[in-house]
Write a protein that holds these residues in place. Structure first.
Motif, PDB file in Angstrom:
ATOM      1  N   THR A  25      -4.051   2.151   5.911  1.00 54.09           N
ATOM      2  CA  THR A  25      -3.479   1.013   5.202  1.00 54.09           C
ATOM      3  C   THR A  25      -4.599   0.243   4.512  1.00 54.09           C
ATOM      4  O   THR A  25      -5.780   0.558   4.714  1.00 54.09           O
ATOM      5  N   ASP A  26      -4.235  -0.756   3.744  1.00 55.91           N
ATOM      6  CA  ASP A  26      -5.223  -1.511   2.982  1.00 55.91           C
ATOM      7  C   ASP A  26      -5.567  -2.865   3.591  1.00 55.91           C
ATOM      8  O   ASP A  26      -6.281  -3.658   2.992  1.00 55.91           O
ATOM      9  N   ASP A  27      -5.092  -3.151   4.809  1.00 58.84           N
ATOM     10  CA  ASP A  27      -5.315  -4.463   5.398  1.00 58.84           C
ATOM     11  C   ASP A  27      -5.385  -4.336   6.917  1.00 58.84           C
ATOM     12  O   ASP A  27      -4.494  -3.725   7.530  1.00 58.84           O
ATOM     13  N   SER A  28      -6.399  -4.917   7.511  1.00 58.43           N
ATOM     14  CA  SER A  28      -6.566  -4.804   8.966  1.00 58.43           C
ATOM     15  C   SER A  28      -5.423  -5.469   9.730  1.00 58.43           C
ATOM     16  O   SER A  28      -5.067  -5.031  10.820  1.00 58.43           O
ATOM     17  N   TRP A  76      -8.139   0.900   5.943  1.00 61.92           N
ATOM     18  CA  TRP A  76      -8.276   0.783   7.392  1.00 61.92           C
ATOM     19  C   TRP A  76      -7.576   1.973   8.023  1.00 61.92           C
ATOM     20  O   TRP A  76      -6.500   2.380   7.582  1.00 61.92           O
ATOM     21  N   LYS A 119      -2.258  -5.513   8.823  1.00 66.70           N
ATOM     22  CA  LYS A 119      -1.159  -4.542   8.822  1.00 66.70           C
ATOM     23  C   LYS A 119      -1.400  -3.497   9.904  1.00 66.70           C
ATOM     24  O   LYS A 119      -0.472  -3.101  10.616  1.00 66.70           O
ATOM     25  N   TYR A 125       0.840  -1.193   0.000  1.00 68.35           N
ATOM     26  CA  TYR A 125       0.000   0.000   0.000  1.00 68.35           C
ATOM     27  C   TYR A 125       0.877   1.245   0.000  1.00 68.35           C
ATOM     28  O   TYR A 125       0.583   2.242  -0.635  1.00 68.35           O
ATOM     29  N   LYS A 132     -12.009   0.473   1.260  1.00 68.95           N
ATOM     30  CA  LYS A 132     -10.871  -0.409   1.022  1.00 68.95           C
ATOM     31  C   LYS A 132      -9.766  -0.161   2.040  1.00 68.95           C
ATOM     32  O   LYS A 132      -8.828  -0.945   2.143  1.00 68.95           O
TER      33      LYS A 132
END
Length: 145
Positions: free
Chosen positions: A70-73, A103, A75, A27, A101
């Protein structure tokens, strides 16, 4: 010929070949981190100048709120686990209301001396820790007391 005995070995070979072709999709790029550090150096100067109107000077110490995306929980959770408690307090990691998309991670940190060098060192550290977890520092504000 593949036998029961060497089946696991061949499975590992195939898995390694397939996974070697995958490129990690980040990301937050190294180039963006460098640009963000420069941006925060300039922003820190502007915010410090603004805060002088409210009695903040180079010897003031204040707590700051910060914001990451960020793009992922997972992360986001990695970032939260990296910054030490109780010096850093985090709010709930949640989806962005503007972009589903993404977080968002928000929290507050220890008191920082309000001189440009200390503030820039702090924002650079957050940028680096964020980069390590593929999370981008979006900004900071003084904690309202």
């Amino acid at each position: 010929m593949v036998t029961k005995k060497n089946f696991s070995f061949w499975c590992m070979i195939v898995i390694n070949i397939v996974s070697c072709g995958k490129k990690e999709i980040r990301y937050f790029s190294p180039e963006r981190m460098t640009a963000d550090m420069e941006h925060f150096r300039k922003l820190n100067t502007q915010k410090l100048k603004f805060l002088t109107q409210y009695g903040v000077n180079e010897s003031s110490n204040i707590s700051l709120e910060f914001y990451f995306a960020t793009d992922d929980s997972l992360k986001a959770q990695g970032l939260v686990s990296e910054l030490p408690s109780p010096a850093y307090h985090f709010n709930k990691v949640h989806r962005s209301s503007k972009d589903k998309k993404l977080w968002v991670i928000s929290g507050s940190g220890p008191q920082i001396k309000m001189d440009l060098q200390a503030l820039t060192t702090w924002t650079n550290k957050l940028c680096e820790i964020g980069y390590a977890h593929d999370c981008e520092l979006l900004g900071w504000n003084p904690v309202a007391e």
